[in-house]
Motif scaffolding. Structure first.
Motif, PDB file in Angstrom:
ATOM      1  N   SER A  62       0.909  -1.129   0.017  1.00  0.00           N
ATOM      2  CA  SER A  62       0.010   0.043   0.038  1.00  0.00           C
ATOM      3  C   SER A  62       0.918   0.957  -0.027  1.00  0.00           C
ATOM      4  O   SER A  62       0.502   2.170  -0.644  1.00  0.00           O
ATOM      5  N   ASN A  63       2.035   1.007   0.710  1.00  0.00           N
ATOM      6  CA  ASN A  63       2.919   2.389   0.602  1.00  0.00           C
ATOM      7  C   ASN A  63       3.453   2.664  -0.741  1.00  0.00           C
ATOM      8  O   ASN A  63       3.419   3.606  -1.201  1.00  0.00           O
ATOM      9  N   LEU A  64       3.850   1.619  -1.370  1.00  0.00           N
ATOM     10  CA  LEU A  64       4.226   1.573  -2.895  1.00  0.00           C
ATOM     11  C   LEU A  64       3.187   2.056  -3.799  1.00  0.00           C
ATOM     12  O   LEU A  64       3.596   2.914  -4.749  1.00  0.00           O
ATOM     13  N   ALA A  65       2.067   1.718  -3.452  1.00  0.00           N
ATOM     14  CA  ALA A  65       0.882   2.234  -4.367  1.00  0.00           C
ATOM     15  C   ALA A  65       0.349   3.570  -3.820  1.00  0.00           C
ATOM     16  O   ALA A  65      -0.330   4.098  -4.663  1.00  0.00           O
ATOM     17  N   GLU A  73      -6.827  -2.640   1.957  1.00  0.00           N
ATOM     18  CA  GLU A  73      -7.552  -3.625   2.584  1.00  0.00           C
ATOM     19  C   GLU A  73      -9.062  -3.721   1.771  1.00  0.00           C
ATOM     20  O   GLU A  73      -9.506  -4.761   1.590  1.00  0.00           O
ATOM     21  N   GLU A  74      -9.605  -2.766   1.611  1.00  0.00           N
ATOM     22  CA  GLU A  74     -10.940  -2.604   0.971  1.00  0.00           C
ATOM     23  C   GLU A  74     -10.804  -3.152  -0.667  1.00  0.00           C
ATOM     24  O   GLU A  74     -11.786  -3.892  -0.863  1.00  0.00           O
ATOM     25  N   SER A  75      -9.833  -2.657  -1.043  1.00  0.00           N
ATOM     26  CA  SER A  75      -9.398  -3.611  -2.471  1.00  0.00           C
ATOM     27  C   SER A  75      -9.248  -4.969  -2.392  1.00  0.00           C
ATOM     28  O   SER A  75      -9.694  -5.462  -3.224  1.00  0.00           O
ATOM     29  N   TYR A  76      -8.701  -5.282  -1.321  1.00  0.00           N
ATOM     30  CA  TYR A  76      -8.401  -6.718  -1.382  1.00  0.00           C
ATOM     31  C   TYR A  76      -9.745  -7.465  -1.182  1.00  0.00           C
ATOM     32  O   TYR A  76      -9.652  -8.432  -1.579  1.00  0.00           O
ATOM     33  N   HIS A  77     -10.496  -6.798  -0.183  1.00  0.00           N
ATOM     34  CA  HIS A  77     -11.828  -7.451   0.032  1.00  0.00           C
ATOM     35  C   HIS A  77     -12.526  -7.951  -1.135  1.00  0.00           C
ATOM     36  O   HIS A  77     -13.153  -8.965  -1.471  1.00  0.00           O
ATOM     37  N   ILE A  78     -12.398  -6.656  -2.108  1.00  0.00           N
ATOM     38  CA  ILE A  78     -13.143  -6.762  -3.542  1.00  0.00           C
ATOM     39  C   ILE A  78     -12.438  -7.779  -4.515  1.00  0.00           C
ATOM     40  O   ILE A  78     -13.120  -8.356  -5.140  1.00  0.00           O
ATOM     41  N   VAL A  79     -11.009  -7.682  -4.554  1.00  0.00           N
ATOM     42  CA  VAL A  79     -10.483  -8.403  -5.642  1.00  0.00           C
ATOM     43  C   VAL A  79     -10.501  -9.921  -5.360  1.00  0.00           C
ATOM     44  O   VAL A  79     -10.485 -10.711  -5.772  1.00  0.00           O
ATOM     45  N   GLU A  84      -3.115 -10.745  -6.279  1.00  0.00           N
ATOM     46  CA  GLU A  84      -3.826 -10.163  -7.404  1.00  0.00           C
ATOM     47  C   GLU A  84      -3.920  -8.685  -6.930  1.00  0.00           C
ATOM     48  O   GLU A  84      -3.817  -7.752  -7.876  1.00  0.00           O
ATOM     49  N   THR A  85      -4.197  -8.396  -5.732  1.00  0.00           N
ATOM     50  CA  THR A  85      -4.345  -6.949  -5.249  1.00  0.00           C
ATOM     51  C   THR A  85      -3.160  -6.541  -5.417  1.00  0.00           C
ATOM     52  O   THR A  85      -3.012  -5.114  -5.905  1.00  0.00           O
ATOM     53  N   ILE A  86      -2.132  -6.934  -4.901  1.00  0.00           N
ATOM     54  CA  ILE A  86      -0.781  -6.211  -4.884  1.00  0.00           C
ATOM     55  C   ILE A  86      -0.453  -5.910  -6.419  1.00  0.00           C
ATOM     56  O   ILE A  86       0.156  -4.830  -6.961  1.00  0.00           O
ATOM     57  N   ALA A  87      -0.507  -7.239  -7.255  1.00  0.00           N
ATOM     58  CA  ALA A  87      -0.469  -6.872  -8.935  1.00  0.00           C
ATOM     59  C   ALA A  87      -0.963  -5.847  -9.379  1.00  0.00           C
ATOM     60  O   ALA A  87      -0.392  -5.179 -10.157  1.00  0.00           O
ATOM     61  N   LEU A  88      -2.146  -5.562  -8.968  1.00  0.00           N
ATOM     62  CA  LEU A  88      -3.182  -4.449  -9.466  1.00  0.00           C
ATOM     63  C   LEU A  88      -2.774  -2.946  -9.024  1.00  0.00           C
ATOM     64  O   LEU A  88      -2.837  -2.102  -9.906  1.00  0.00           O
ATOM     65  N   VAL A  89      -2.228  -2.862  -7.759  1.00  0.00           N
ATOM     66  CA  VAL A  89      -2.217  -1.578  -7.134  1.00  0.00           C
ATOM     67  C   VAL A  89      -0.745  -0.972  -7.509  1.00  0.00           C
ATOM     68  O   VAL A  89      -0.521   0.170  -7.474  1.00  0.00           O
TER      69      VAL A  89
ATOM     70  N   ALA B 141      -7.373  -0.417  -7.693  1.00  0.00           N
ATOM     71  CA  ALA B 141      -6.962  -1.656  -8.366  1.00  0.00           C
ATOM     72  C   ALA B 141      -7.231  -1.420 -10.026  1.00  0.00           C
ATOM     73  O   ALA B 141      -6.864  -2.237 -10.830  1.00  0.00           O
ATOM     74  N   PHE B 142      -7.824  -0.323 -10.139  1.00  0.00           N
ATOM     75  CA  PHE B 142      -8.477  -0.045 -11.655  1.00  0.00           C
ATOM     76  C   PHE B 142      -7.338   0.877 -12.146  1.00  0.00           C
ATOM     77  O   PHE B 142      -7.507   2.145 -11.729  1.00  0.00           O
ATOM     78  N   ASN B 143      -6.329   0.591 -13.068  1.00  0.00           N
ATOM     79  CA  ASN B 143      -5.678   1.676 -13.768  1.00  0.00           C
ATOM     80  C   ASN B 143      -5.544   1.277 -15.321  1.00  0.00           C
ATOM     81  O   ASN B 143      -4.863   0.194 -15.735  1.00  0.00           O
ATOM     82  N   TRP B 144      -6.412   2.008 -16.255  1.00  0.00           N
ATOM     83  CA  TRP B 144      -6.418   1.669 -17.467  1.00  0.00           C
ATOM     84  C   TRP B 144      -5.110   1.858 -18.239  1.00  0.00           C
ATOM     85  O   TRP B 144      -4.234   2.892 -18.019  1.00  0.00           O
ATOM     86  N   ARG B 145      -4.612   1.086 -19.136  1.00  0.00           N
ATOM     87  CA  ARG B 145      -3.376   1.158 -20.107  1.00  0.00           C
ATOM     88  C   ARG B 145      -3.975   2.258 -21.104  1.00  0.00           C
ATOM     89  O   ARG B 145      -5.262   2.130 -21.408  1.00  0.00           O
TER      90      ARG B 145
END
Lengths: 525, 343
Positions: A62-65, A73-79, A84-89, B141-145
């Motif tokens: 979360s720091n890196l993002a 945490e909210e994003s994690y609940h949804i993903v 995958e959450t880490i990969a996305l943010v 989590a949503f970041n469009w290319r």
């Protein structure tokens, strides 16, 4: 990581088993031996220990993002998946990973010994260098629970294709207690059968559920009928004076059942028995709950050993005096199994009896009474069949008793994981106790995708309260819940624990008031 | 406390001084409509006011309605309240609605995205006091290319399928996504075929947007002619008898939800392209900032999370209101009656 991440991406992109095997096989044909070895290990549940706590991973990601932890945490609940959450943010800063899978895995193995600052620096650098799929695959390896829809069987098939070996020979070789540190790809895959360690079990033969009546199986006299025991499927291997116990997940569980060690002296050298581990309680054969008390504990106390001893219900013999007899017809294997019991076999080994019946109708009557015998139904096995590998249709059938059922009200819902990400699919069900609804079970399966979507829409529109990822839902939907067994429990508010609850169907014809009561459930005890 | 200029009622967003509704979800007398998607442009109102591109779209979808078309930037005064439509960049004909009364300005976004998609005029930031915004993809989590990268992937995918002798099937929402894909597909690769529902909307959009040619699939279209080419079809045709006639084919979905691995697997498509007509996380934040507003109301999407972020991290007066908008409802789109549209 590049090739491995690419493999995961390709495996993710198809629903066809044949394509998945083809992708894996192509990978096994082209990747470096060390990477292949790691891939086999990862796809056969041989993951290294998690070097860093997930709390730290969340904090650093979360720091890196540049987002607050609560938002992560909210994003994690949804993903629904931490990796995958880490990969996305986490934003990508470089063009992808330059290191090989085995290098990354070796680095991960050493990461646990480093201090926190070094760990953090390592992960931050790696995360930012990776592309999306590399970040996902790497973090998945880091957090454990590496489930990507590839069974060990599928992996074995692909490896067999890539190396020109027989699938079941390879399945035998891949079992056992190896790690990428203790072997090489060539040694594991190409060294001879005779080199197989003495502890190795045989691949389990699995039964198919019998969907129609048994009449479709032909003449009853060609079949054996036994009870289907509700325990843990296991192979007991006795070679070189030592005893090994393997569970169906091909996990070595010898240490969890010390009482069985006496079999090492009672059984002849070179014996492999297939059977079911069961617990005993005051009344005789215990429930699965009784057995569960023995699992998930590092050490088994003397008291527990005395209260809930475990024994093996033997139903097949795979090796007799050092000889693999799996190719013999079951009738002959059973005869060898009987010879084990010609002298006293102690209190920890029993035979699963063959049941007397002449017609399929009589078998059906036996099935009706199966629950009284503490079993889940019947097993039907062809007398002439050899012992197969994996789940093959035709020779072994499980004919379970119909489940117990009850109508319950949906009260809480949580978002699912994996392919149910972002849909509310994990449900809590309750029964009436006077005016109050009391939780009695959770269930995650049994609805079609379309029904899950419909329920998801209802939940989103009828949320009464939110507790993190959990939503309290207006008590309106009624579902018929099926379960296999029921036992009193102090740990549950309802006072009962049910085994393997799942949704049988959505009772749209019923209003919540028409759902069952807790007393109705207790009447099934 | 004085009454807000726009109130959230059981019928929709209501402007009391003017006596009109914005994108109402129950039948009303006078409705101002942002865009043509079914959760915003509903059937049953006495009178509609919308951008004239969207008027054409709504007339095609809803049939005989009393609709007045206006230009972007044109002001309509109702009971001393000034209304104007401004490009939202969501789909062709989509607008934000600006409402001004006694010096107070509110903007309702409907749905929007910031990137110029090439088929609708790009999103135009409008200064306001209060910003009523969607946040369908309001999660970090949503970041469009950039869309060009995604279209390169889609065109490469088509070429690969063609080389393998497979037809490419792209699932897309019939209004908006389908035309955006169409605009950026490489016609050099082959013919672009359409399902009836897609062709129906494309025909309308062609009146004000330049699009490559398409061929409608009819019951007389020979299967051999389609092979190796590309079909744009609604998501509901996935697994239908209509589609199975065109085997062998590879399937793909283009949607913001395809960012989620679970959604890709649930959709059971061979490829998932992450392409959305909604703003992503940073797009939403940029849009909010550009309005210079003090108040933000989140209407649909991850509203609780998005408004909390605006409140706690950025100091906005931000809250959520319940509406019946669904945002990107592709997941919920009911299966199309393939028989009816294929003939």
């Amino acid at each position: 990581m590049k090739d491995f991440a690419q493999l995961i991406r390709r495996l993710d992109s198809t629903n066809s088993t044949n394509s998945k095997v083809a992708y894996l096989s192509a990978y096994f044909s082209s990747a470096a031996p060390k990477d292949k070895l790691w891939t086999i290990a990862l796809l056969s549940h041989r993951r290294p220990r998690r070097p860093v706590s997930t709390t730290k991973l969340r904090e650093w990601a979360s720091n890196l993002a540049s987002i607050p932890l609560w938002l992560f945490e909210e994003s994690y609940h949804i993903v629904g998946d931490l990796a995958e959450t880490i990969a996305l943010v986490v934003p990508q800063e470089q063009g992808g990973d330059q290191k090989a899978l085995h290098e990354r895995m070796e680095e991960l193995a050493g990461l646990g010994r480093k201090n926190e600052d070094e760990q953090r620096l390592y992960l931050e650098t790696a995360w930012q260098a990776f592309d999306h799929y590399e970040r996902f695959a790497f973090t998945k390896l880091l957090t454990g629970g590496f489930r990507i829809g590839i069974s060990q069987k599928l992996m074995t098939r692909a490896l067999a294709q890539a190396t020109g070996q027989e699938e079941d020979v390879l399945a035998f070789k891949l079992m056992g207690n190896w790690t990428p540190e203790t072997t090489t790809f060539d040694k594991l895959v190409f060294s001879g059968q005779e080199a197989a360690e003495k502890s190795k079990p045989y691949p389990f033969y699995l039964a198919y559920p019998l969907e129609e009546g048994p009449e479709s199986l032909g003449e009853p006299q060609h079949w054996y009928v036994e009870y289907k025991w509700d325990g843990i499927r296991a192979q007991v291997v006795c070679r070189g004076g030592a005893l090994f116990i393997w569970s169906r997940g091909e996990e070595l569980v010898t240490d969890k059942f010390p009482e069985l060690q006496e079999l090492a002296e009672l059984l002849p050298e070179g014996t492999v028995i297939d059977g079911e581990l069961l617990a005993r309680n005051e009344q005789g054969i215990g429930s699965f709950n009784d057995l569960q008390k023995r699992l998930g504990r590092k050490t088994v106390s003397k008291k527990l050993l005395k209260e809930r001893p475990v024994f093996l219900k033997a139903y097949d013999l795979l090796e007799w005096k050092g000889k693999d007899i799996r190719a013999l017809p079951l009738q002959e294997r059973r005869a060898y199994l009987d010879r084990l019991f010609s002298k006293p076999a102690g209190t920890f080994l029993e035979r699963s009896p063959l049941l007397d019946f002449n017609t399929w109708e009589e078998a059906a009557q036996l099935r009706e009474r199966a629950r009284e015998e503490k079993s889940e139904g019947l097993m039907l096995k062809s007398k002439n069949a050899p012992y197969g590998v994996g789940r093959k249709k035709g020779d072994w059938w499980k004919w379970k008793v119909d489940p117990l059922t009850i109508d319950a009200v949906l009260t809480y819902a949580m978002r699912g994981h994996g392919r149910r990400t972002n849909l509310f699919t994990d449900y809590t069900f309750a029964l009436w106790d006077g005016e109050e609804l009391v939780t009695f079970a959770k269930a995650y399966s049994g609805l079609s995708d379309a029904e899950f979507r419909e329920a998801d829409r209802f939940i989103k529109k009828n949320t009464l309260d939110r507790f993190g990822p959990v939503r309290q839902v207006k008590p309106e939907l009624v579902f018929e819940i099926a379960f296999e067994g029921i036992a009193p429990s102090n740990r549950h508010k309802s006072g009962v624990a049910v085994r393997f609850p799942r949704i049988l169907r959505w009772r749209k014809d019923k209003s919540p008031e028409e759902a069952n009561t807790l007393n109705d459930l207790k009447a099934l005890l | 406390m004085k009454k807000p200029l726009l109130a959230f009622t059981e019928k929709g967003i209501y402007c009391e001084p003017a006596g009109v509704y914005l994108d109402p979800w129950r039948p009303v007398n006078k409705a101002l409509i942002t865009h043509g998607h079914s959760d915003h442009a509903r059937w049953g109102h006495q009178q509609y006011i919308t951008h004239h591109h969207n008027k054409s779209i709504m007339e095609r979808r809803l049939g005989d309605i009393a609709a007045q078309g206006v230009d972007w930037g044109e002001t309509t005064v109702i009971n001393n309240v000034k209304f104007s439509f401004h490009p939202a960049g969501h789909i062709p004909g989509s607008s934000q609605i600006r409402v001004e009364h006694k010096g107070e300005v509110w903007v309702f976004t409907g749905d929007y995205k910031l990137e110029d998609d090439g088929i609708a005029p790009p999103f135009e930031p409008v200064k306001c006091n209060g910003f009523i915004t969607e946040c369908t993809f309001g999660l970090p989590a949503f970041n469009w290319r950039p869309q060009q990268e995604v279209f390169n992937d889609i065109n490469t995918w088509w070429k690969q399928n063609k080389a393998e002798g497979h037809t490419s099937v792209l699932f897309a929402y019939s209004l908006g996504k389908a035309q955006r894909l169409l605009k950026h597909l490489d016609p050099e690769t082959g013919t672009i075929f359409t399902h009836g529902a897609i062709e129906n909307m494309t025909e309308v959009v062609r009146r004000f947007t330049d699009l490559p040619p398409t061929t409608l699939i009819t019951k007389d279209t020979p299967k051999s002619e389609i092979r190796g080419n590309l079909i744009i079809a609604p998501p509901g045709t996935h697994g239908s008898v209509w589609l199975r006639k065109f085997a062998p084919y590879a399937t793909a979905s283009a949607s913001g939800w395809m960012a989620f691995r679970g959604a890709r697997r649930r959709r059971a498509v061979d490829r998932g392209f992450v392409l959305s007509d909604h703003a992503d996380w940073s797009g939403l934040l940029e849009a909010v900032k550009a309005t210079g507003c003090e108040t933000v109301v989140a209407t649909h999407g991850y509203t609780a999370i998005f408004s909390r972020y605006l409140r706690e991290e950025l100091g906005y007066h931000a809250y959520t209101e319940n509406t019946e908008y669904e945002g990107d409802s592709e997941e919920e789109e009911p299966p199309t009656n393939a028989k009816e549209t294929a003939s």
